[in-house]
Design an enzyme around this catalytic site. Structure first.
Site, short mmCIF file in Angstrom:
data_model
loop_
_atom_site.label_atom_id
_atom_site.label_comp_id
_atom_site.label_asym_id
_atom_site.label_seq_id
_atom_site.Cartn_x
_atom_site.Cartn_y
_atom_site.Cartn_z
N ILE A 136 0.91 -1.29 -0.03
CA ILE A 136 0.01 -0.20 -0.15
C ILE A 136 1.37 0.84 0.11
O ILE A 136 2.00 1.42 0.32
CB ILE A 136 -1.25 -0.19 1.16
CG1 ILE A 136 -0.40 -0.50 2.44
CG2 ILE A 136 -2.21 -1.16 1.07
CD1 ILE A 136 -1.05 -0.50 4.02
N ASP A 137 0.71 2.23 -0.67
CA ASP A 137 1.58 3.03 -0.91
C ASP A 137 1.70 4.06 1.24
O ASP A 137 1.46 3.97 1.89
CB ASP A 137 0.37 4.73 -1.70
CG ASP A 137 -0.33 4.11 -2.65
OD1 ASP A 137 0.28 2.87 -3.14
OD2 ASP A 137 -1.12 4.97 -2.54
N ARG A 138 2.64 4.76 0.49
CA ARG A 138 3.35 4.95 1.63
C ARG A 138 2.52 5.92 2.84
O ARG A 138 2.02 5.45 4.04
CB ARG A 138 4.41 6.70 1.17
CG ARG A 138 4.97 7.30 2.37
CD ARG A 138 6.19 7.98 2.05
NE ARG A 138 6.91 8.55 3.30
CZ ARG A 138 8.06 9.65 2.83
NH1 ARG A 138 8.28 9.93 1.63
NH2 ARG A 138 8.02 10.17 3.96
#
Length: 304
Positions: A136-138
């Site tokens: 998942i994105d930062r």
């Protein structure tokens, strides 16, 4: 790194196979990733991995070589939702990168997991991404699964491939909806101009399907929604919702810059529910992550 090839044969062959035969130091999966990133051009145009080479095709492969990273264990606190001998379910905080990359060599979830699990992480994705099945994105919070051995990794990777893993995200987006739910079915690939962005790309993108449901209509022209992933492309929810005129609140890449809302801490996207067939018990398990405090307070503030 740059390679140039000219296809010399009369019969056709898939381009990923041909490149793999000619440049043996590049794996076929790596070549396919280069093609997906538009780093392989045929006659000056991007192509797909299943493109069949034609006589005299001019093929250019160009990419930046990754620097060898040394990934070290780091004693970083983790929010462990569940753990057994096969998997670890982690509730990832905002601003934590999942695995090391250029510019983020340490402080990642992988660094923390190496310390927590010692040598008990699957090796399938190599030293940079041990145990990592999905990302998942930062700036996205919420649950993801880490695999502690290769058997569990392969078992879960197959479920991802078959789109049978449950992945539900909660988000706040711009605008209100006429319909209470819907589906965005549009292929996603690299942006043709901005290499750091993804985009709807009907020519060179990969299948991407997002189902959304409105949970609440908020004041100020915002909506609280749940998105269920059928596929898992990079930035999928962010790109899909922006494509239908509902970019995520706080997303400064695909949405309006700097919305004036007190308490906003970047993009409002949370991986809330993760469910899969357990690799050992073969029973369905599901994990639910509570919204971060700032996210819940933002919703409460925007309730009508």
């Amino acid at each position: 790194m740059r390679y140039e090839l000219t296809y010399p044969f009369m019969d056709s062959i898939r381009i990923d196979k041909y490149i793999n035969e000619q440049i043996t130091e590049l794996s076929r999966s790596f070549i396919q990733q280069l093609i997906e990133n538009n780093e392989v051009l045929v006659n000056d145009k991007p192509c797909k991995a299943n493109y069949k080479c034609k006589p005299s095709d001019h093929i250019v492969i160009e990419y930046e070589e990754a620097k060898e990273l040394e990934v070290l264990p780091e004693n970083i606190p983790l929010d462990i939702v569940y753990e057994d001998t096969d998997v670890v379910i982690v509730n990832k905080p905002k601003d934590m990168v999942v695995h090391p990359a250029a510019g983020h060599e340490n402080g990642t979830l992988v660094n923390a997991m190496l310390y927590h699990c010692k040598n008990s992480l699957s090796s399938i994705n190599g030293v940079i991404r041990p145990g990592i099945v999905h990302r998942i994105d930062r700036n996205t919070t919420g649950v993801l699964v880490i695999c502690k051995n290769d058997v569990s990794h392969k078992f879960l990777a197959e479920q991802l491939k078959e789109h049978s893993i449950t992945r539900k995200y909660h988000a706040i987006c711009h605008g209100t909806f006429k319909e209470s739910e819907g589906t965005v079915n549009a292929p996603i690939g690299r942006h043709p101009i901005d290499r750091k962005k993804m985009a709807i790309n009907h020519k060179n993108g990969r299948e991407a399907i997002t189902h959304y449901k409105v949970l609440d209509t908020l004041k100020g022209g915002y909506s609280y929604i749940e998105c269920t992933l059928e596929t898992g492309r990079t930035h999928q929810i962010r790109v899909h919702m922006a494509s239908i005129g509902h970019p995520l609140l706080g997303d400064d890449v695909y949405g309006p810059k700097n919305p004036k809302i007190k308490g906003l801490e970047g993009q409002t996207l949370h991986a809330k529910i993760l469910g899969f067939i357990h690799p050992s018990t073969k029973q369905y398990v599901e994990f639910d992550s509570e919204l971060p405090t700032y996210f819940q307070e933002l919703i409460d503030k925007l309730k009508m």
